[in-house]
Design an enzyme around this catalytic site. Structure first.
Site, mmCIF file in Angstrom:
data_model
loop_
_atom_site.group_PDB
_atom_site.id
_atom_site.type_symbol
_atom_site.label_atom_id
_atom_site.label_comp_id
_atom_site.label_asym_id
_atom_site.label_seq_id
_atom_site.Cartn_x
_atom_site.Cartn_y
_atom_site.Cartn_z
ATOM 1 C CB CYS A 145 -1.049 0.019 1.345
ATOM 2 S SG CYS A 145 -0.022 -0.171 2.638
ATOM 3 C CG HIS A 321 -3.899 0.509 4.370
ATOM 4 N ND1 HIS A 321 -3.408 -0.342 3.620
ATOM 5 C CD2 HIS A 321 -4.871 1.114 3.968
ATOM 6 C CE1 HIS A 321 -4.094 -0.178 2.481
ATOM 7 N NE2 HIS A 321 -5.025 0.359 2.666
ATOM 8 C CG ASN A 345 -7.880 1.179 0.544
ATOM 9 O OD1 ASN A 345 -6.660 1.104 0.706
ATOM 10 N ND2 ASN A 345 -8.776 0.752 1.440
#
Length: 379
Positions: A145, A321, A345
């Site tokens: 990520c 994240h 995201n």
């Protein structure tokens, strides 16, 4: 009297609608079995054996209970529902999709952009409407990520400079970035996690980026066609990252794949900057600079479906994240208004609100204001 009674009934109905459970899934084996079959078909899930499928069903059944509990805990707030993560347990989700939890990095004072907030922010703002954000991608089963967040910021900076919106290579950063901050105890560790501020430094050192099409993403495909066996990046720090994957294919490594002649012409990162934890300042900088890289605690987002996420159960100091801040707004409800951030995201377009989520703004929710950064492009 009758009119008053009808009005009272209407109010009760409205209250019930607001606070009703958005999803209640069956928790018994028989009905869950039918739901599991429908879910497999919807998401194209296939398992190599009946034994594996039985194990996955047990995880699925446990997740139905998790989702019901989340919806019960967040009544009147965000909604949670089945998605493509329904056959992995919360523990597996944390260990494969998220990064190891870590505290926000401490930056030198001169790293921070210093600018007074002069003008009052509008009620809403969104870089997507201004063609500064590329399509949602899917990191798959890899803790990459941080690379997606970095690339999202740099794509926005390139477009803000008047260039064509371009999909830059995430895989190049995953494969090639072995940057470290020994003093801070941080490093970029490929599929095991990393930090956008270090990734900017890698791009500065490398001298540029290839496009997504020239150096396509393959790290998190989970064995599907096109999956690559990622080798540790040059400079991979075992002591900060842990042991690398014991097997890899050198022909698919950075050393063999990187082609600097394919770097996007004119693209260069000169430095990087950090932004204050003050969310009024962050909103101002977002409008001035473009989409921003942020980090947060995303443990409870596995089954997020829609709505403004807020929770007493997420941490403001343990981040796992990295995502991309693209806008903000206000949700006006029957009894309250909710200020929120709009966030891109990297879990695919079928997750959440078409790949995005909204999260409460103004309270440092889940630490989303603690590691806000941007790359700075040069001429």
């Amino acid at each position: 009297m009758v009119g008053s009674l009808n009005w009272f009934v209407c109010i009760l109905v409205l209250i019930s609608a607001v606070y009703a459970k958005p999803w209640t899934y069956p928790e018994d084996v028989e009905r869950a079995t039918y739901l599991f079959r429908a879910w497999k078909e919807k998401y194209g899930k296939y398992y190599p054996s009946f034994r594996v499928e039985d194990q996955k069903f047990k995880v699925f059944l446990g997740n139905l209970k998790v989702i019901n509990k989340l919806n019960d805990q967040h009544k009147g707030g965000p909604e949670f529902a089945l998605n493509h993560f329904a056959d992995i347990s919360p523990a597996e989700f944390r260990s494969t999709i998220l990064m190891p939890k870590r505290v926000p990095p401490k930056f030198e004072e001169e790293r921070y952009i210093k600018r007074e907030v002069v003008d009052r922010a509008p009620e809403s703002f969104d870089w997507r409407s201004k063609n500064m954000v590329t399509a949602v991608k899917d990191q798959g089963s890899a803790g990459s990520c941080w690379a997606f967040s970095t690339i999202g910021n740099l794509e926005g900076q390139w477009a803000m400079a008047g260039k064509k919106l371009t999909n830059f290579s995430v895989e190049q950063i995953v494969d090639c970035d072995g940057m470290e901050d020994v003093k801070g105890g941080n490093a970029d560790c490929g599929v095991f996690g990393g930090w956008p501020y270090l990734a900017y430094q890698y791009v500065m050192k490398a001298g540029g980026l290839e496009t997504w099409e020239d150096y396509w993403y393959c790290s998190g495909l989970g064995g599907a066609p096109g999956t690559c066996e990622v080798c540790p990046a040059p400079g991979f720090n075992d002591s900060l990252c842990g042991p690398p994957i014991p097997y890899c294919n050198m022909s698919q490594s950075c050393v063999f794949k990187l082609n600097k002649s394919k770097f996007v012409p004119g693209f260069k990162v000169n430095t990087w900057k950090a932004i204050s934890e003050n969310e009024t300042v962050i909103a101002d900088q977002l409008m001035q600079i473009g989409p921003l890289s942020v980090a947060m605690d995303a443990e409870l987002l596995q089954f997020y479906h829609r709505g403004v996420f807020s929770s007493y159960f997420c941490s403001k100091t343990k981040l796992d994240h990295a995502v991309l801040l693209v806008g903000f707004g206000v949700e006006k409800g029957l009894f309250e208004t909710k200020d929120y951030w709009t966030v891109k995201n990297s879990w695919g377009p079928k997750w959440g609100e078409s790949g995005y989520f909204r999260i409460k703004r103004g309270d440092g929710m889940c630490g989303i204001n603690t590691a806000v950064t941007t790359g700075v492009l040069g001429a």
